[in-house]
Design a protein around this motif. Structure first.
Motif, short mmCIF file in Angstrom:
data_model
loop_
_atom_site.label_atom_id
_atom_site.label_comp_id
_atom_site.label_asym_id
_atom_site.label_seq_id
_atom_site.Cartn_x
_atom_site.Cartn_y
_atom_site.Cartn_z
N VAL A 296 -16.99 4.26 8.75
CA VAL A 296 -15.94 4.44 7.75
C VAL A 296 -15.60 3.08 7.14
O VAL A 296 -15.25 2.14 7.85
N PHE A 297 -15.72 2.97 5.81
CA PHE A 297 -15.36 1.71 5.15
C PHE A 297 -14.33 1.94 4.05
O PHE A 297 -14.19 1.14 3.14
N GLY A 298 -13.60 3.04 4.17
CA GLY A 298 -12.48 3.27 3.26
C GLY A 298 -11.23 2.57 3.77
O GLY A 298 -11.01 2.48 4.98
N GLU A 299 -10.42 2.09 2.85
CA GLU A 299 -9.21 1.35 3.23
C GLU A 299 -8.03 1.85 2.41
O GLU A 299 -8.16 2.10 1.21
N GLU A 300 -6.90 2.00 3.09
CA GLU A 300 -5.67 2.42 2.42
C GLU A 300 -5.00 1.18 1.84
O GLU A 300 -4.31 0.44 2.54
N ALA A 301 -5.24 0.96 0.56
CA ALA A 301 -4.77 -0.26 -0.09
C ALA A 301 -3.36 -0.05 -0.66
O ALA A 301 -3.04 1.01 -1.19
N HIS A 302 -2.55 -1.08 -0.54
CA HIS A 302 -1.20 -1.06 -1.11
C HIS A 302 -1.27 -1.43 -2.60
O HIS A 302 -1.91 -2.41 -2.97
N ILE A 303 -0.61 -0.65 -3.41
CA ILE A 303 -0.51 -0.98 -4.83
C ILE A 303 0.45 -2.15 -5.01
O ILE A 303 0.12 -3.16 -5.63
N VAL A 304 1.65 -2.03 -4.45
CA VAL A 304 2.57 -3.16 -4.35
C VAL A 304 2.40 -3.72 -2.94
O VAL A 304 2.52 -2.99 -1.96
N ALA A 305 2.08 -5.00 -2.82
CA ALA A 305 1.76 -5.60 -1.54
C ALA A 305 2.92 -5.50 -0.55
O ALA A 305 4.10 -5.53 -0.92
N ARG A 306 2.55 -5.38 0.73
CA ARG A 306 3.55 -5.35 1.78
C ARG A 306 4.16 -6.74 1.98
O ARG A 306 5.38 -6.88 2.13
N SER A 307 3.32 -7.77 1.99
CA SER A 307 3.82 -9.13 2.21
C SER A 307 4.38 -9.71 0.91
O SER A 307 3.90 -9.40 -0.18
N LYS A 308 5.35 -10.58 1.04
CA LYS A 308 6.02 -11.14 -0.13
C LYS A 308 5.08 -11.95 -1.01
O LYS A 308 5.24 -12.00 -2.22
N GLY A 309 4.12 -12.63 -0.41
CA GLY A 309 3.20 -13.44 -1.20
C GLY A 309 1.93 -12.72 -1.59
O GLY A 309 1.01 -13.33 -2.16
N GLY A 310 1.85 -11.41 -1.33
CA GLY A 310 0.65 -10.66 -1.62
C GLY A 310 0.52 -10.28 -3.08
O GLY A 310 1.46 -10.46 -3.87
N PRO A 311 -0.62 -9.73 -3.48
CA PRO A 311 -0.83 -9.33 -4.88
C PRO A 311 0.11 -8.21 -5.30
O PRO A 311 0.31 -7.26 -4.55
N ARG A 312 0.71 -8.36 -6.47
CA ARG A 312 1.62 -7.37 -7.06
C ARG A 312 2.85 -7.13 -6.18
O ARG A 312 3.40 -6.03 -6.14
N ALA A 313 3.26 -8.15 -5.46
CA ALA A 313 4.40 -8.01 -4.56
C ALA A 313 5.71 -7.97 -5.33
O ALA A 313 5.84 -8.52 -6.43
N GLY A 314 6.70 -7.27 -4.73
CA GLY A 314 8.04 -7.25 -5.29
C GLY A 314 8.32 -6.01 -6.12
O GLY A 314 7.41 -5.33 -6.61
N GLY A 315 9.60 -5.72 -6.25
CA GLY A 315 10.02 -4.61 -7.10
C GLY A 315 9.98 -3.25 -6.45
O GLY A 315 10.16 -2.23 -7.13
N LEU A 316 9.74 -3.19 -5.12
CA LEU A 316 9.69 -1.90 -4.44
C LEU A 316 10.43 -2.02 -3.13
O LEU A 316 10.25 -2.98 -2.38
N ALA A 317 11.30 -1.04 -2.87
CA ALA A 317 12.08 -1.05 -1.63
C ALA A 317 11.15 -1.04 -0.41
O ALA A 317 10.09 -0.43 -0.42
N GLU A 318 11.58 -1.73 0.64
CA GLU A 318 10.74 -1.89 1.82
C GLU A 318 10.35 -0.54 2.43
O GLU A 318 9.22 -0.37 2.91
N GLU A 319 11.28 0.42 2.40
CA GLU A 319 10.98 1.73 3.02
C GLU A 319 9.95 2.53 2.23
O GLU A 319 9.44 3.55 2.71
N LEU A 320 9.62 2.08 1.00
CA LEU A 320 8.64 2.79 0.19
C LEU A 320 7.27 2.11 0.19
O LEU A 320 6.31 2.68 -0.35
#
Length: 255
Positions: free
Chosen positions: A38-62
């Protein structure tokens, strides 16, 4: 927080097991001795980490919610994270929505098409059963409705002719098995199969077989039809690998 099992299942099902960008299935077939990869990955649209790609603008619980996830292959996951200026939040959400619409259209188009799918009521075989007598193979023939075979390449003509003759015999038996009801008829069929197994063994071949339980779905039928599929292989004994039922080679047989 982390992605829940329920969210993960919803994402994989709605994505059809395909990468939302390249449309490649993100799982490779298994082998006789190994599980699928299996080489599928559940990618985050808004990054989980603060310095990640497209980070910010989304509540932590989402962050780990379904709406913020997209199924990608490992290659495209790296690509979208390396190129956040192009793969913006809005673009990825649109890619995900378009992909899931495409998956649904495939399911709708395929709903009336006849197709074979694994029967979840039976474990799928991962290794051939060694056949040394006619009786076990005859019993497999009687429970099957279709047949497939395999044989080595680059054989001597005499060996190839014998294997082809054997496979043709099995196909003929599959067609007439329901008509052979007496003990004598069944016993004669077993003996004929046994003769071929013995002749193949004398020439250095082993016979292996299994029944894969499938379901025939689609068409006008409302319910799936059981469709057991017999697979028979003739293999050179010097090349065969002895394995457990789950396909794991015995230590002294591993290659």
């Amino acid at each position: 927080m982390s992605i829940s099992d329920k969210t993960r299942k919803i994402l994989w099902i709605r994505s059809g097991g395909w990468c939302a960008i390249c449309k490649e299935q993100v799982i490779t077939p298994g082998t006789a001795s190994d599980d699928p990869s299996v080489f599928g990955e559940e990618a985050h649209i808004v990054a989980r980490s603060k310095g990640g790609p497209r980070a910010g603008g989304l509540a932590e619980e989402l962050i780990d919610g379904y709406a913020n996830l997209i199924l990608l292959c490992s290659k495209d996951h790296k690509r979208v994270d390396d190129q956040p200026e192009y793969f913006t939040v809005e673009r990825l959400r649109q890619i995900k929505a378009d992909h899931e619409t495409w998956v649904r259209s495939l399911a709708d188009a395929d709903s009336g098409r006849m197709r074979l799918v694994p029967d979840p009521g039976f474990p799928q075989p991962r290794a051939l059963k060694l056949i040394t007598r006619g009786n076990p193979l005859w019993n497999m023939i009687k429970e099957s409705v279709t047949f497939e075979f395999a044989m080595p390449d680059n054989l001597h003509d005499d060996d190839e002719d014998l294997i082809i003759e054997f496979m043709d015999l099995l196909r003929d038996f599959l067609d007439i098995a329901p008509e052979l009801v007496s003990v004598r008829e069944n016993r004669d069929a077993e003996k004929t199969i046994q003769q071929y197994i013995s002749r193949l063994a004398e020439r250095g071949f082993l016979v292996g077989a299994y029944v894969r339980h499938m379901l025939l779905k689609g068409g006008s039928a409302q319910d799936a039809t059981p469709w057991p599929m017999l697979r028979v292989e003739a293999q050179l004994s010097i090349e065969a690998v002895v394995a457990t039922e789950d396909g794991t080679p015995y230590p002294n047989q591993a290659r």
